[in-house]
Design an enzyme around this catalytic site. Sequence first.
Site, short mmCIF file in Angstrom:
data_model
loop_
_atom_site.label_atom_id
_atom_site.label_comp_id
_atom_site.label_asym_id
_atom_site.label_seq_id
_atom_site.Cartn_x
_atom_site.Cartn_y
_atom_site.Cartn_z
N PHE A 11 -12.69 18.98 11.02
CA PHE A 11 -13.92 19.85 10.47
C PHE A 11 -14.99 18.98 10.80
CE2 PHE A 11 -16.07 22.58 7.84
CZ PHE A 11 -15.82 23.77 8.39
N TYR A 44 -9.48 17.78 2.99
CA TYR A 44 -8.38 18.17 2.04
C TYR A 44 -7.20 18.16 2.57
CZ TYR A 44 -6.43 21.38 -1.57
OH TYR A 44 -5.64 21.79 -2.86
N ASP A 45 -6.85 18.25 3.69
CA ASP A 45 -5.47 17.84 4.20
C ASP A 45 -5.07 16.56 4.44
OD1 ASP A 45 -5.27 20.95 4.73
OD2 ASP A 45 -7.05 20.54 6.22
N ASP A 72 -23.37 26.89 0.50
CA ASP A 72 -24.04 27.72 -0.69
C ASP A 72 -23.31 27.68 -1.95
OD1 ASP A 72 -26.02 28.53 1.25
OD2 ASP A 72 -24.77 30.40 1.77
N THR A 73 -22.09 27.26 -1.97
CA THR A 73 -21.35 26.99 -3.29
C THR A 73 -21.18 25.42 -3.43
OG1 THR A 73 -19.19 26.98 -2.13
CG2 THR A 73 -20.31 29.17 -2.60
N HIS A 75 -18.33 24.42 -3.23
CA HIS A 75 -17.03 24.36 -2.65
C HIS A 75 -16.88 22.76 -1.99
CE1 HIS A 75 -13.65 25.19 -0.07
NE2 HIS A 75 -14.07 24.66 0.90
N ARG A 115 -24.46 8.59 8.13
CA ARG A 115 -23.77 7.96 7.18
C ARG A 115 -22.53 7.67 8.28
NH1 ARG A 115 -26.77 10.70 3.92
NH2 ARG A 115 -27.38 9.92 1.88
#
Length: 143
Positions: A11, A44-45, A72-73, A75, A115
């Site tokens: 990702f 996450y994986d 936007d959250t 997450h 970074r």
Amino acid sequence: MTTLGLVVAEFNRPITEQMEQEAKATAQAAGATIYDTVSVPGVYDAPLAADRLARRSDVDAVAVIGTVITGDTNHDQVITDATAQQLADVSLERDTPVTLGVTGPGMSAAEARERIENAGKAVDGALDLVDELPAADPNATAD
């Protein structure tokens, strides 16, 4: 010679591809070997892949590379918190250094690109831990 496992999140691949190159260059400059590079869909994986690599007797440490960009959250915060905890658990359960070269949360894509060198820091950290940690006592028993 130290042998590393490398886990790379797909990702945000334009950024993680550069991070992967940085990690490999850092390992090569240090004289370390990368046993295997495992690609996972997202950070996450990564804990499962890190665990599989850490189980191998021919892998001295695992470096996990990825980036989590804010949305936007919250997450991004949830993902990075869960991932960091699970990677720490893998390290302790397998008695193998697992380092976190994941940037984020709370970053824009531009900040993440700034970074990329954190991937090299994760490799350096893994190598330092292998060098500095005392060898595990095979006769020790759990409390």
